[in-house]
Design a protein around this motif. Structure first.
Motif, short mmCIF file in Angstrom:
data_model
loop_
_atom_site.label_atom_id
_atom_site.label_comp_id
_atom_site.label_asym_id
_atom_site.label_seq_id
_atom_site.Cartn_x
_atom_site.Cartn_y
_atom_site.Cartn_z
N HIS A 1 -28.70 140.44 110.44
CA HIS A 1 -28.50 141.40 111.34
C HIS A 1 -29.19 141.10 112.72
N ALA A 2 -30.20 140.36 112.54
CA ALA A 2 -30.91 140.24 113.92
C ALA A 2 -31.93 138.92 113.81
N SER B 1 -31.58 150.26 113.66
CA SER B 1 -29.89 149.64 113.59
C SER B 1 -28.87 150.45 113.08
N GLU C 1 -25.61 144.80 102.00
CA GLU C 1 -25.53 144.87 103.29
C GLU C 1 -26.70 144.07 104.09
N TRP C 2 -27.91 144.01 103.46
CA TRP C 2 -29.17 143.87 104.05
C TRP C 2 -29.96 142.53 103.81
N LYS D 1 -35.12 135.65 110.57
CA LYS D 1 -33.75 136.30 110.48
C LYS D 1 -34.09 137.54 109.52
N TRP D 2 -33.28 138.64 110.01
CA TRP D 2 -33.59 139.89 109.64
C TRP D 2 -32.16 140.58 109.25
N MET E 1 -34.73 149.07 110.16
CA MET E 1 -33.16 149.35 109.60
C MET E 1 -32.74 150.57 110.61
N CYS F 1 -29.83 139.02 105.48
CA CYS F 1 -30.74 138.83 106.48
C CYS F 1 -29.85 138.25 107.74
N LYS G 1 -26.37 148.80 99.40
CA LYS G 1 -27.36 148.43 100.51
C LYS G 1 -27.91 146.87 100.48
N GLU H 1 -29.29 152.78 110.34
CA GLU H 1 -29.38 153.50 109.08
C GLU H 1 -30.22 154.75 109.15
N TYR I 1 -36.36 145.77 101.72
CA TYR I 1 -35.96 145.24 102.94
C TYR I 1 -36.99 144.23 103.40
#
Length: 289
Positions: free
Chosen positions: A72-73, A136, A66-67, A288-289, A133, A70, A63, A138, A201
């Protein structure tokens, strides 16, 4: 439904709750974090069962990969706060309304008692927005709920410890199930991998975007869900001097996070301009996320 170990109650933090005198309290403190009964208990237990089964060291590392970048959005902080209208936290035994209301309730509680600490008020508003999250894709067990270290023994301060880790492979792995596991004593929480969720996160998002929140605020964001530590006193053997200095701030935040949950909804539109000014000061613009 569930059996509890006689030595490990559902929520050992009950004995460590901070005191809080608010102008209006329509719910007794003993009624919060009730993990034994109530209309939401099945939902809550099932969420923790999935969390405690699947949150392993390998899962957490995955994780982070993956996260933490930043990518994702992109959105402003207030947009993220309001997006929590779509989320009801399935691990929370106290509320069954959208998380955005809890954000403003917490912030306003802090504002009443700490009127000159605007950064503290902002932490109250944004502390849960890492829960986006879940919007999106999760699963909630990888987003919400109390956090705990992975890579070492799961200690008794973890909620439902007696019945929910039986299928977690790390609990049976001798490399991970000793008191310190993969860590050195007093290594500091900065060097400990926590179960993955909204705390870590959001901390990563704030760091990535160079937000100017004071260190105390960043600690509140990163560890406010670490109840086994700040409310039960577990995992002290992993803490360094910095963690011990920061713990009182996390505990001070916790009383507002917990005891401002009421069914009285705040006037969000009236409050927005004030909190937008704090966002503009500490974490402005599109993040940025």
């Amino acid at each position: 439904m569930m059996m509890q170990n006689a030595d490990v109650g559902p929520d050992p933090s009950l004995a460590y709750r901070p005191t809080l005198d608010l102008e209006q309290e329509d719910k007794d403190k003993t009624e919060y974090r009730n993990f034994e009964s109530g209309s939401l208990i099945d939902r809550v237990y099932n969420t923790y069962k999935l969390m405690h089964t699947n949150q392993t060291l390998d899962f957490v590392k995955q994780k982070h990969s993956e996260w933490s970048g930043c990518g994702h959005a992109q959105m402003e902080v207030m947009e993220a706060v309001m997006s929590l209208d779509q989320l009801v936290d399935e691990s929370d035994p106290d509320v069954d309304f959208p998380n955005s209301y809890h954000a403003f309730q917490t912030a306003e509680g802090i504002r009443r008692e700490h009127p000159h600490k605007d950064w503290f008020q902002l932490v109250g508003l944004i502390h849960d927005i890492g829960k986006i999250m879940a919007l999106s894709g999760e699963p909630q067990w990888a987003v919400v709920g109390d956090t705990f270290p992975v890579g070492c023994r799961f200690q008794n301060g973890i909620v439902f410890r007696g019945s929910t880790f039986v299928d977690n492979p790390d609990d049976k792995n001798p490399a991970y199930n000793s008191e310190c596991g993969i860590y050195k004593p007093n290594c500091g929480l900065d060097n400990v991998l926590m179960s993955w969720g909204h705390d870590e996160y959001l901390y990563r998002v704030m760091k990535f975007n160079n937000c100017t929140m004071p260190e105390e605020g960043m600690y509140m964001i990163r560890f406010h869900s670490f109840y086994p530590w700040h409310s039960h006193g577990d995992y002290m053997h992993l803490c360094d001097d910095k963690d011990l200095r920061m713990m009182p701030w996390v505990r001070e935040f916790n009383k507002f996070d917990l005891y401002t949950k009421t069914t009285e909804m705040p006037d969000v539109e009236k409050l927005k301009p004030y909190y937008q000014s704090l966002i503009d000061k500490y974490c402005p613009g599109v993040l940025k996320w």
